[in-house]
Design a protein around this motif. Structure first.
Motif, PDB file in Angstrom:
ATOM      1  N   SER A   2      48.491  -9.632  -5.924  1.00 42.85           N
ATOM      2  CA  SER A   2      49.889  -9.270  -6.048  1.00 42.85           C
ATOM      3  C   SER A   2      50.756 -10.054  -5.069  1.00 42.85           C
ATOM      4  N   SER A  33      46.663  -4.268  -8.702  1.00 38.29           N
ATOM      5  CA  SER A  33      45.845  -3.817  -9.831  1.00 38.29           C
ATOM      6  C   SER A  33      45.164  -2.531  -9.389  1.00 38.29           C
ATOM      7  N   VAL A  34      44.918  -1.654 -10.337  1.00 34.94           N
ATOM      8  CA  VAL A  34      44.289  -0.372 -10.023  1.00 34.94           C
ATOM      9  C   VAL A  34      43.136  -0.104 -10.979  1.00 34.94           C
ATOM     10  N   LYS A  65      49.721   1.573 -20.922  1.00 40.23           N
ATOM     11  CA  LYS A  65      49.083   0.326 -20.504  1.00 40.23           C
ATOM     12  C   LYS A  65      47.856   0.104 -21.378  1.00 40.23           C
ATOM     13  N   ASP A  90      46.559  -4.040 -14.606  1.00 39.83           N
ATOM     14  CA  ASP A  90      47.574  -4.741 -13.832  1.00 39.83           C
ATOM     15  C   ASP A  90      48.625  -3.720 -13.398  1.00 39.83           C
ATOM     16  N   ASN A  91      49.045  -3.790 -12.146  1.00 41.03           N
ATOM     17  CA  ASN A  91      50.029  -2.846 -11.618  1.00 41.03           C
ATOM     18  C   ASN A  91      51.090  -3.573 -10.797  1.00 41.03           C
ATOM     19  N   GLU A  92      51.532  -4.742 -11.281  1.00 37.38           N
ATOM     20  CA  GLU A  92      52.504  -5.549 -10.546  1.00 37.38           C
ATOM     21  C   GLU A  92      53.802  -4.794 -10.266  1.00 37.38           C
ATOM     22  N   GLY A  94      54.020  -1.606  -9.732  1.00 31.11           N
ATOM     23  CA  GLY A  94      53.754  -0.476  -8.854  1.00 31.11           C
ATOM     24  C   GLY A  94      53.933   0.884  -9.507  1.00 31.11           C
ATOM     25  N   GLU A  95      53.876   0.923 -10.838  1.00 33.26           N
ATOM     26  CA  GLU A  95      54.077   2.191 -11.551  1.00 33.26           C
ATOM     27  C   GLU A  95      52.874   3.128 -11.433  1.00 33.26           C
ATOM     28  N   LEU A  96      51.688   2.567 -11.307  1.00 32.47           N
ATOM     29  CA  LEU A  96      50.472   3.378 -11.251  1.00 32.47           C
ATOM     30  C   LEU A  96      50.096   3.635  -9.801  1.00 32.47           C
ATOM     31  N   ARG A  97      49.717   4.872  -9.519  1.00 36.71           N
ATOM     32  CA  ARG A  97      49.388   5.269  -8.150  1.00 36.71           C
ATOM     33  C   ARG A  97      47.978   5.857  -8.108  1.00 36.71           C
TER      34      ARG A  97
END
Length: 113
Positions: A2, A33-34, A65, A90-92, A94-97
């Motif tokens: 990232s 990424s998560v 996603k 992909d979590n560019e 930052g929506e996923l925690r």
């Protein structure tokens, strides 16, 4: 990787605290990424494979996603009779925690109609 700097996700120290040389003060992570770990019931394990497409719904305010299964645990938990299937997303933005509950649909096949 990232473009965003790593995030502090845990802190094990307070101001003025003395630390030993091998103490862990912070945990940082690159959340670009998560991992999404899905719980798969034993009766469905024969149809879940690495490479399958998965649609993940994180919930209100976050768009769905799509990813692929990158790992399926070879072990079944004795208490829950489930195994883990992992998707890397992909979590560019930052929506996923980490720790977020999601709903997922594993695409087992495509049929032309």
């Amino acid at each position: 990787m990232s473009d965003q700097p790593p995030e502090e996700i845990e802190r094990h120290v307070v101001r003025g605290e003395m630390l030993k040389e091998d103490s862990q003060a912070f945990i940082v992570a690159d959340l670009g990424s998560v991992w999404v770990n899905l719980t798969v019931y034993q009766k469905y394990l024969s149809t879940v494979r690495v490479g399958q497409t998965v649609r993940v719904s994180p919930g209100t305010g976050v768009s769905d996603k799509t990813g692929t299964i990158s790992y399926v645990s070879p072990f079944v938990d004795q208490a829950t009779r489930t195994a883990t299937a992992r998707i890397v997303l992909d979590n560019e933005k930052g929506e996923l925690r980490p720790g977020l509950f999601v709903t997922a649909v594993i695409i087992s096949g495509d049929f032309e109609v």
